[in-house]
Design an enzyme around this catalytic site. Structure first.
Site: not given
Length: 210
Positions: A47-49, A89
């Protein structure tokens, strides 16, 4: 005409994710794929977060307010999962370390261009997020979407008329009626048809060469 539900599209996408893959799921419909991945396959969700090793949604009452995906939905963390800085990320994304990215879309062109962040409508809220990075950073980009808009317009187009997210980046499109591959020379190749229609009927409905 038979159409797949959004959940059934997610099931179909999950079937094509191989063991060992690192996968980013975009917000919206793609997040449903989490619930249908084969537990016997080691598939690592990113997940990009700043999460690697996400699991499915938690049971009611077991939500952790500090553990969410990029769409702000509660998730779980699998054994060996990790948290990290947002910049790290995106370094994973831009460095080509994501095997598959599953995104939603407003339009996909015959050459694999992706438009998924704005419809040019005056009241629409732009939502680029990390899609521009993912569309060019992931090794393969799959799109999940319903084939037609509410107005009946096909989302497969010769050229995108909405603002483009990424150029020549889409490899495959999963819809409620059929699955399409983007060919190396440009154009849509019908991989599967779910609806009780012929390829000729699908061709007439879509209006773009198949």
């Amino acid at each position: 005409m038979k159409r797949l539900s959004r959940q059934e599209i997610a099931v179909r996408v999950a079937q094509d994710i191989p063991a060992g893959a690192i996968v980013n799921l975009g917000i919206g419909m793609p997040t449903m794929v989490t619930e249908y991945l084969n537990p016997d396959k080691e598939i690592i969700l990113h997940s990009e977060n700043g999460v690697l090793g996400m699991g499915p949604a938690p049971a009611a009452g077991e939500e952790d307010e500090d553990l969410i995906n990029a769409g702000k939905q509660y998730v779980t963390l699998r054994k060996g999962g990790a948290y990290f800085n947002h910049a790290d990320s995106f370094a994973m994304i831009r460095g080509g370390h994501i095997d598959f990215c599953i995104l939603g879309a407003f339009q996909v062109s015959a050459t694999g261009d992706l438009a998924n962040w704005h419809t040019n409508q005056p009241n629409a809220i732009p939502a680029v997020g990390g899609a521009m990075d993912l569309s060019v950073g992931a090794k393969q980009v799959y799109v999940m979407m319903e084939l037609f808009t509410r107005e009946g317009e096909c989302k497969l187009v010769e050229q995108c008329t909405y603002p483009v997210t990424g150029l020549r980046c889409v490899d495959r499109v999963y819809t409620d009626i059929a699955v399409f591959d983007i060919t190396a020379t440009g154009g849509f190749s019908v991989r599967e048809i779910y609806a009780d229609i012929t390829k000729e009927t699908l061709q007439e409905m879509c209006g773009v060469p198949l």
